[in-house]
Design a protein around this motif. Structure first.
Motif, PDB file in Angstrom:
ATOM      1  N   ASN A 154       0.805  -1.210   0.000  1.00  0.00           N
ATOM      2  CA  ASN A 154       0.000   0.000   0.000  1.00  0.00           C
ATOM      3  C   ASN A 154       0.846   1.272   0.000  1.00  0.00           C
ATOM      4  OD1 ASN A 154      -2.806   0.922  -0.011  1.00  0.00           O
ATOM      5  ND2 ASN A 154      -2.293   1.905   1.934  1.00  0.00           N
ATOM      6  N   ASP A 155       2.000   1.237   0.655  1.00  0.00           N
ATOM      7  CA  ASP A 155       2.871   2.416   0.662  1.00  0.00           C
ATOM      8  C   ASP A 155       3.347   2.737  -0.755  1.00  0.00           C
ATOM      9  OD1 ASP A 155       2.610   2.765   3.373  1.00  0.00           O
ATOM     10  OD2 ASP A 155       4.478   1.722   3.876  1.00  0.00           O
ATOM     11  N   TYR A 157       1.828   1.761  -3.523  1.00  0.00           N
ATOM     12  CA  TYR A 157       0.648   2.182  -4.288  1.00  0.00           C
ATOM     13  C   TYR A 157       0.337   3.664  -4.069  1.00  0.00           C
ATOM     14  CZ  TYR A 157      -4.164   3.308  -5.191  1.00  0.00           C
ATOM     15  OH  TYR A 157      -5.295   3.965  -5.600  1.00  0.00           O
ATOM     16  N   LEU A 158       0.338   4.104  -2.817  1.00  0.00           N
ATOM     17  CA  LEU A 158       0.044   5.509  -2.524  1.00  0.00           C
ATOM     18  C   LEU A 158       1.094   6.427  -3.153  1.00  0.00           C
ATOM     19  CD1 LEU A 158      -1.122   5.257   1.192  1.00  0.00           C
ATOM     20  CD2 LEU A 158      -2.537   5.696  -0.823  1.00  0.00           C
ATOM     21  N   SER A 159       2.338   5.967  -3.147  1.00  0.00           N
ATOM     22  CA  SER A 159       3.411   6.736  -3.760  1.00  0.00           C
ATOM     23  C   SER A 159       3.201   6.841  -5.277  1.00  0.00           C
ATOM     24  CB  SER A 159       4.760   6.086  -3.444  1.00  0.00           C
ATOM     25  OG  SER A 159       5.824   6.918  -3.785  1.00  0.00           O
ATOM     26  N   ASP A 161       0.324   6.544  -6.830  1.00  0.00           N
ATOM     27  CA  ASP A 161      -0.883   7.322  -7.059  1.00  0.00           C
ATOM     28  C   ASP A 161      -0.608   8.827  -6.945  1.00  0.00           C
ATOM     29  OD1 ASP A 161      -3.824   7.460  -7.411  1.00  0.00           O
ATOM     30  OD2 ASP A 161      -3.780   8.270  -5.377  1.00  0.00           O
ATOM     31  N   GLN A 162       0.196   9.195  -5.971  1.00  0.00           N
ATOM     32  CA  GLN A 162       0.473  10.608  -5.716  1.00  0.00           C
ATOM     33  C   GLN A 162       1.445  11.209  -6.736  1.00  0.00           C
ATOM     34  OE1 GLN A 162       1.821  10.464  -1.653  1.00  0.00           O
ATOM     35  NE2 GLN A 162      -0.205   9.864  -0.896  1.00  0.00           N
ATOM     36  N   ARG A 189      -5.893   3.373 -11.427  1.00  0.00           N
ATOM     37  CA  ARG A 189      -5.825   2.776 -10.087  1.00  0.00           C
ATOM     38  C   ARG A 189      -5.463   1.288 -10.190  1.00  0.00           C
ATOM     39  NH1 ARG A 189     -10.632   3.679  -8.565  1.00  0.00           N
ATOM     40  NH2 ARG A 189     -11.454   1.589  -9.023  1.00  0.00           N
ATOM     41  N   LYS A 193      -1.960  -0.412  -8.892  1.00  0.00           N
ATOM     42  CA  LYS A 193      -1.999  -1.503  -7.910  1.00  0.00           C
ATOM     43  C   LYS A 193      -1.269  -2.742  -8.418  1.00  0.00           C
ATOM     44  CE  LYS A 193      -5.608  -0.105  -4.843  1.00  0.00           C
ATOM     45  NZ  LYS A 193      -6.587  -0.561  -3.838  1.00  0.00           N
ATOM     46  N   SER A 196       2.335  -2.254  -7.911  1.00  0.00           N
ATOM     47  CA  SER A 196       2.719  -2.154  -6.506  1.00  0.00           C
ATOM     48  C   SER A 196       2.690  -3.492  -5.773  1.00  0.00           C
ATOM     49  CB  SER A 196       1.799  -1.155  -5.797  1.00  0.00           C
ATOM     50  OG  SER A 196       1.848   0.111  -6.404  1.00  0.00           O
TER      51      SER A 196
END
Length: 306
Positions: A154-155, A157-159, A161-162, A189, A193, A196
């Motif tokens: 998830n870390d 993925y968030l990176s 995404d941002q 998305r 994912k 990631s």
């Protein structure tokens, strides 16, 4: 000929630890990947008879990134058959993996499924056919490697995404040409994912084994047909190493797919699948130590697909 793979891998391990890779750099546009220690290295070979040999840190998870594109392509191929190739072409790009130039010139049809544009289109095709496209690739990889616990980091993925504006730009450009079927944010998305997913080198060598085994996975089940397997391997050989594919074919000469997390999978059909991982990348985005290790392996066995 029977090769002493254990001795070969030990020689590779010794050479990698004695080589200076300080000119190679970790990816910096995905911040979560920049914190991986520079000196991590792993290599796992799975032979046709099911034996596994490993060096380094084969059970340490890493971000598979663009290696996921191979497995997403297999899912799309299983769902769409030859219609897939109406959406994505099969030619090397000769450009950076995240380039928009060819996409504009070719009216939104990606040059191949392993550049970002092609992989985003493949994610779009998966989203049209699979109930949960955000998890489809991770679940498929879990089946292939025998670990149903494979998950998205998830870390990372968030990176992604941002810091994914360029990939969104690619998706919106395709959408403007009418070449994306689903909403852009849903598609990117799912794409972020799949990139990631975290796996170990051992799991990756197992997941890729069907590509060395005429489409049959480690559990003895058919993943895709022998013909489809040959096609995937051909695409890996011609398009799998970003714009360094020509040099890689010249020096190593096996179907392979890399990711900016530092992983590379490769196969010699009928002989073995291999995964190597080291996070420092060359100027083309491929693992510097990984390419050296694979080149040493192929030289030691005197065998490539050529």
């Amino acid at each position: 000929m029977t090769h002493n793979y254990a001795a070969i891998l030990q020689d590779i391990s010794d050479a990698i630890h004695q080589t200076d890779f300080t000119d190679a750099r970790k990816v910096d546009y995905i911040p979560a990947l920049a914190s991986v220690p520079d000196d991590h290295f792993a290599m796992v070979l799975r032979t046709a008879d099911g034996n596994e040999l490993a060096i380094g840190q084969p059970d340490l998870p890493f971000s598979i990134q663009s290696i996921s594109k191979v497995f997403a392509l297999v899912l799309a191929q299983r769902a769409h058959g030859d219609d897939l190739w109406k959406a994505v072409r099969r030619e090397p790009s000769g450009s950076a993996f995240n380039s928009l130039i060819l996409l504009e010139q070719e009216h939104g049809i990606p040059r191949n499924p392993f550049i970002n544009a092609g992989a985003i289109r493949v994610a779009d095709l998966i989203a049209s056919r699979y109930a949960n496209p955000d998890r489809s690739v991770a679940e498929f990889l879990g089946q292939l490697c025998g670990n149903p616990g494979i998950r998205v980091d998830n870390d990372v993925y968030l990176s992604e995404d941002q810091h994914g504006d360029r990939n969104r730009a690619i998706a919106y450009l395709m959408k403007s040409f009418g070449k994306l079927d689903n909403p852009v944010e849903d598609v990117v998305r799912a794409y972020f994912k799949q990139c990631s997913v975290a796996m170990t080198a051992r799991e990756m060598a197992r997941a890729a084994f069907f590509l060395a085994n005429k489409g049959v996975g480690i559990d003895g089940r058919t993943v895709i047909t022998p013909e489809e397997t040959s096609r995937i391997n051909a695409l890996m050989l011609t398009c799998g190493m970003y714009d360094g594919v020509g040099d890689f074919a010249f020096t190593v000469g096996i179907p392979a797919k890399s990711g900016v997390g530092g992983g590379i999978i490769g196969v010699i059909p009928g002989e073995f699948s291999v995964c190597v991982w080291s996070p420092r990348l060359d100027t083309r985005g491929n693992s510097a130590a990984g390419i050296k290790a694979l080149e040493m392996l192929i030289r030691a066995i005197g065998r490539s697909v050529f």
